[in-house]
Design an enzyme around this catalytic site. Structure first.
Site, PDB file in Angstrom:
ATOM      1  N   GLY A 152       7.827  10.622  12.495  1.00 29.37           N
ATOM      2  CA  GLY A 152       8.501   9.188  12.220  1.00 29.37           C
ATOM      3  C   GLY A 152       7.366   8.158  11.716  1.00 29.37           C
ATOM      4  O   GLY A 152       7.879   6.806  11.551  1.00 29.37           O
ATOM      5  N   GLU A 206       8.494   6.985   6.209  1.00 28.91           N
ATOM      6  CA  GLU A 206       9.826   6.983   5.678  1.00 28.91           C
ATOM      7  C   GLU A 206      10.376   8.165   4.765  1.00 28.91           C
ATOM      8  O   GLU A 206       9.350   8.965   4.577  1.00 28.91           O
ATOM      9  CB  GLU A 206      10.067   5.641   5.064  1.00 28.91           C
ATOM     10  CG  GLU A 206       9.597   4.514   5.584  1.00 28.91           C
ATOM     11  CD  GLU A 206      10.805   3.988   6.736  1.00 28.91           C
ATOM     12  OE1 GLU A 206      11.992   4.733   6.831  1.00 28.91           O
ATOM     13  OE2 GLU A 206      10.402   3.218   7.680  1.00 28.91           O
ATOM     14  N   LYS A 215       0.708  -7.474   1.972  1.00 30.62           N
ATOM     15  CA  LYS A 215      -0.167  -7.965   3.160  1.00 30.62           C
ATOM     16  C   LYS A 215      -1.395  -8.584   2.557  1.00 30.62           C
ATOM     17  O   LYS A 215      -1.913  -9.704   3.252  1.00 30.62           O
ATOM     18  CB  LYS A 215      -0.336  -6.811   4.095  1.00 30.62           C
ATOM     19  CG  LYS A 215       0.937  -6.330   4.858  1.00 30.62           C
ATOM     20  CD  LYS A 215       0.607  -5.028   5.656  1.00 30.62           C
ATOM     21  CE  LYS A 215       2.099  -4.510   6.293  1.00 30.62           C
ATOM     22  NZ  LYS A 215       1.814  -3.311   6.944  1.00 30.62           N
TER      23      LYS A 215
END
Length: 430
Positions: free
Chosen positions: A189, A192, A207
């Protein structure tokens, strides 16, 4: 004395992060009220799929009309966690125009249109906070924007994407190939179904733009950030890194030029010495290393993604914005007074690790060294191994510009004795 009228909060988005924000607002309501000085009330939640069951959120709060929600006029704070450019941008500006301050986790939007959003907030005398947009739960935006406001930040170097760090860490620690490590990250997990934004560096680049803008008081947009993904990193690259006492990380690097006259922002894989604090950052964790004149070297470390960590940053901003609201004040806005130019990647100066496939015969090293010298690139170390007429030649340079190194490699490819350039990787974190 606590104010009795609650501050009303509109939540845009109720996915992994939004649902956790709603949960914390409900379960920690008394604590939040005590910290703020007034109760906070979830006044509405805008979603795309109203039929989905959302535990703990009354059905009457759910709406598909986000625009009507932010236009209500009685909303004090809008929390935007839907992501993307539109409709997020329009909803945020509409919220300002109708009297609400905004807390956002939208790195892509802030990296692209941060200046316009700050201008809209200022024009309406409202707050725009976005701690959750970079590095999840790690307090980073506020220290750069407030704690270091009196200092001069020279460099921000960091791991700002947990998915890529997990993959590279697995490749380093187990010898796995890229695809094998990506498959494990997906199964757990961390990645994606479509990992492009992470592994190609788009997430980290957004970012980096935000961090550079705050650190250097200069507007830096996503388009200003050089971006290179990590899909081409191999187990062989890790073996080469280990030979010079390094590992490999996907780094976001924001730097002020030595003369202070410009800045650069870039994202790419790089070898980093095992002695550097960032080399020990494992798994899906993030860490950012800040270098400034007065404070010296600072490192911020922690979980960089996930529902709870990101919600923690959102709630921290919510508390700050609500306090400002009660006091009739606003917090720090955009600081872009320096307006420094953003240099191109060609002007960036760093060290390089170059692996060449060459003919195993006398004079090859001399030819290669001559090419480096002709392009003004100084060699730090050279290692050559040969067998059956072929050889591997590894060159580690002293600091050189990206443009100079590019010219060197182009000239090397023209040598008859150079069969090919196996890999080129920057070496950071000296």
């Amino acid at each position: 004395m606590m104010r009795t009228r609650p501050l009303k909060v509109a939540l845009l988005g109720c996915g992994v992060v939004g649902s956790e924000v709603a949960r914390i607002m409900t379960t920690h309501a008394d604590d939040l009220a005590a910290r703020i000085g007034a109760p906070v009330e979830l006044a509405g939640v805008a979603v795309r799929r109203p039929s989905k069951v959302r535990e703990g959120i009354p059905a009457e709060l759910i709406t598909t009309d986000a625009t009507a929600l932010v236009k209500r006029g009685d909303i004090d704070v809008v929390v935007e966690v839907i992501g993307g450019i539109e409709p997020a941008r329009s909803l945020i500006t509409t919220a300002f125009e109708h009297g609400a301050s905004v807390v956002s986790a939208n790195k892509a939007l802030l990296a692209q249109d941060g200046a316009d959003l700050h201008a809209a907030a200022e024009a309406n005398n409202k707050d725009l906070y976005y701690e959750a947009a970079v590095a999840g739960a790690i307090p980073l935006i506020r220290p750069l924007r407030e704690s270091l406001a009196g200092d001069k930040v020279n460099r921000v170097l960091g791991i700002v994407n947990g998915t890529t760090n997990f993959i590279l860490d697995k490749m380093d620690s187990t010898g796995a190939g890229y695809q094998e490590a990506l498959d494990e990250a997906t199964a757990l997990g961390y990645a994606e179904a479509d990992p492009t934004a992470d592994v190609e560096g788009f997430d980290a680049a957004a970012k980096a733009a935000i961090l550079a803008g705050i650190a250097f008081h200069t507007r830096v947009r996503l388009d200003d950030v050089y971006r290179e993904g990590m899909t081409e990193v191999t187990a062989t690259d890790f073996a080469a890194a280990k030979q010079i006492g390094c590992t490999i990380k996907l780094l976001a690097i924001c730097e002020r030029a030595a003369d202070g006259g410009s800045v650069t922002a870039r994202v790419h894989p790089a070898m980093i010495p095992l002695t550097h604090p960032l080399a020990s950052v494992r798994g899906a964790y993030n860490a950012v290393f800040v270098e400034s004149d007065a404070a010296g070297q600072l490192m911020f470390y922690g979980p960089g993604a996930g529902g709870s960590p990101t919600a923690s940053a959102v709630l921290g901003d919510l508390v700050a914005v609500c306090r400002n609201r009660i006091n009739g004040a606003t917090g720090p806005g955009e600081s872009a007074y320096a307006a420094l130019p953003v240099s191109s990647m060609g002007e960036v100066v760093t060290r390089y690790h170059i692996s060449l496939d060459v003919a195993d015969k006398p004079g090859v090293l001399a030819q290669v060294a001559t090419v480096f010298a002709e392009h003004g690139v100084s060699i730090d170390t050279v290692r050559q191994q040969g067998k059956d007429g072929e050889a591997s030649l590894v060159v580690v340079t002293h600091r050189a510009s990206d443009a100079a190194l590019g010219g060197t490699v182009e000239a090397l490819r023209k040598l008859d004795t150079v069969r090919g350039v196996a890999s080129i990787m920057r070496v950071e974190g000296e």
